[in-house]
Design a protein around this motif. Sequence first.
Motif, PDB file in Angstrom:
ATOM      1  N   VAL A 118       0.849  -1.186   0.000  1.00  0.00           N
ATOM      2  CA  VAL A 118       0.000   0.000   0.000  1.00  0.00           C
ATOM      3  C   VAL A 118       0.885   1.237   0.000  1.00  0.00           C
ATOM      4  O   VAL A 118       1.771   1.376   0.848  1.00  0.00           O
ATOM      5  CB  VAL A 118      -0.926   0.014   1.229  1.00  0.00           C
ATOM      6  N   VAL A 119       0.628   2.135  -0.949  1.00  0.00           N
ATOM      7  CA  VAL A 119       1.417   3.372  -0.990  1.00  0.00           C
ATOM      8  C   VAL A 119       0.561   4.614  -0.781  1.00  0.00           C
ATOM      9  O   VAL A 119       1.087   5.674  -0.420  1.00  0.00           O
ATOM     10  CB  VAL A 119       2.188   3.498  -2.321  1.00  0.00           C
ATOM     11  N   VAL A 126      -1.257   4.203   9.521  1.00  0.00           N
ATOM     12  CA  VAL A 126      -0.212   3.753  10.441  1.00  0.00           C
ATOM     13  C   VAL A 126       0.140   2.295  10.178  1.00  0.00           C
ATOM     14  O   VAL A 126       1.316   1.907  10.156  1.00  0.00           O
ATOM     15  CB  VAL A 126      -0.661   3.962  11.901  1.00  0.00           C
ATOM     16  N   ALA A 127      -0.870   1.472   9.958  1.00  0.00           N
ATOM     17  CA  ALA A 127      -0.642   0.036   9.762  1.00  0.00           C
ATOM     18  C   ALA A 127       0.065  -0.272   8.452  1.00  0.00           C
ATOM     19  O   ALA A 127       0.867  -1.214   8.377  1.00  0.00           O
ATOM     20  CB  ALA A 127      -1.979  -0.702   9.810  1.00  0.00           C
ATOM     21  N   THR A 128      -0.202   0.515   7.418  1.00  0.00           N
ATOM     22  CA  THR A 128       0.348   0.207   6.095  1.00  0.00           C
ATOM     23  C   THR A 128       1.588   1.003   5.740  1.00  0.00           C
ATOM     24  O   THR A 128       2.317   0.636   4.817  1.00  0.00           O
ATOM     25  CB  THR A 128      -0.707   0.472   4.996  1.00  0.00           C
ATOM     26  N   GLY A 129       1.813   2.110   6.446  1.00  0.00           N
ATOM     27  CA  GLY A 129       2.925   2.974   6.090  1.00  0.00           C
ATOM     28  C   GLY A 129       2.689   3.740   4.796  1.00  0.00           C
ATOM     29  O   GLY A 129       3.641   4.086   4.086  1.00  0.00           O
ATOM     30  N   ALA A 182      -0.666   2.675  18.671  1.00  0.00           N
ATOM     31  CA  ALA A 182       0.083   1.550  18.129  1.00  0.00           C
ATOM     32  C   ALA A 182       1.508   1.475  18.676  1.00  0.00           C
ATOM     33  O   ALA A 182       2.212   0.486  18.435  1.00  0.00           O
ATOM     34  CB  ALA A 182       0.128   1.645  16.608  1.00  0.00           C
ATOM     35  N   GLY A 183       1.935   2.508  19.409  1.00  0.00           N
ATOM     36  CA  GLY A 183       3.284   2.525  19.971  1.00  0.00           C
ATOM     37  C   GLY A 183       4.373   2.695  18.933  1.00  0.00           C
ATOM     38  O   GLY A 183       5.471   2.147  19.076  1.00  0.00           O
ATOM     39  N   VAL A 184       4.069   3.483  17.883  1.00  0.00           N
ATOM     40  CA  VAL A 184       5.048   3.708  16.812  1.00  0.00           C
ATOM     41  C   VAL A 184       5.184   5.209  16.592  1.00  0.00           C
ATOM     42  O   VAL A 184       4.316   5.993  17.014  1.00  0.00           O
ATOM     43  CB  VAL A 184       4.616   3.026  15.498  1.00  0.00           C
TER      44      VAL A 184
END
Length: 421
Positions: free
Chosen positions: A51-52, A68-71, A96-98
């Motif tokens: 995913v972009v 967040v999940a896919t960047g 998410a701790g990121v």
Amino acid sequence: MTPFPSATVAAAEHPAADPGARRRVTLIGSTGSIGTQGLEVIAGAPDRFEVVALSGGSNTDLLARQAVATGAQVLGSATASRDDLAAALAAAASRAGVPTPEPMLFCGPSAAADVAAWEGADVVLNGITGSIGLAPTLAALRAGHLLALANKESLIVGGSLVKQAAAPGQLIPVDSEHSALAQALRSGTAGEVRRLVLTASGGPFRGRSRDELQRVTPAEALAHPTWTMGSVVTTNSASMVNKALEVIEAHLLFDVPLEAIDVVVHPQSVVHSMVEFTDGSTIAQASPPDMRLPIALGLGWPQRVPGAAPACDWTTAATWTFEPLDEIAFPAVRLAKEAARASATHMAVYNAANEEAVQAFHDGLIPFPGIVDTVRAVVEDYDPRAVLGDEELSVDSLAAAEQWARSTAQARWPSGQKGRI
């Protein structure tokens, strides 16, 4: 008669379609039903897809979690401001701790089109519902991306505008019926095709008469027996408008005459559509009802994605039935064919009038049969020359036809709708 593909020729012929490469995917409508299932497909095949870019609707929190999940490198929202979207991203990253991502942000009415046009993608999955999907469809095509099209309305409303914008191999169908047809059409040549047969589940009101349909409720219309979809598409399925739109979509995708496209009711929704050939052979595509399969094929075309969805269980007894469409109780398909033959903008009027009538039904302003009755009345009143003058077919002329249809439809019932569905 040209088979799949004409504007859609096998995606391997399109320069962006390297079958061995990991495809970079943009999802338009990522927070909806098609978008979330598309993300499941991509997550299950990380060696095939990444995913972009993402564009979502009003669910800003979900959009941020997806980013967040896919960047995703690009994020778009038609409803959230840049500050709101940035805040949602920070909150999602914190949970998410990121670290908080910093994607490129597009906000406002043109966000979906801006994201669809972004140059960093190989394939764009357009999963928006409604004619608002036309702008991102055209943007993706003009940017040279492969377009996995689940937003049937953009092709139906845009018609020749979309077909002219599509290079050979660029447009791949994602609707389960059209994905099935694309697969079956591989079995023969153009001259060997006799007709296309689209299957319909029959929706929640299969077998009911027009009189019985006068008393059904919005809750009943949303209780689809097979598929889980958004409220507009589910209501359209109940009224057979969805199938009517799919007939026109098949006509445009595959260049098959309207008179050679039929609909048959198949309640089990296992056979997704069929192609009848001139020698009497009929090729059908069958699989349990699961949109992840056509989504995966749309993203990976012409290659299949292993494990995209479960296959039929041939160890368990099953019965498949087929019934003719009751065009007295459900006249939407016949009406759509008449509209498509009338002019290049009649289907834009058909679709816009239906969207307004669906809203009116859910607001309690008209009975269920009033949806298609409204569409018929608006289509019959439409005179392209009176509404558009000598204006050539364009996005602006289509928008003008749609606005006329919406105003004309709304004039048929009391004002003061309770809110959009």
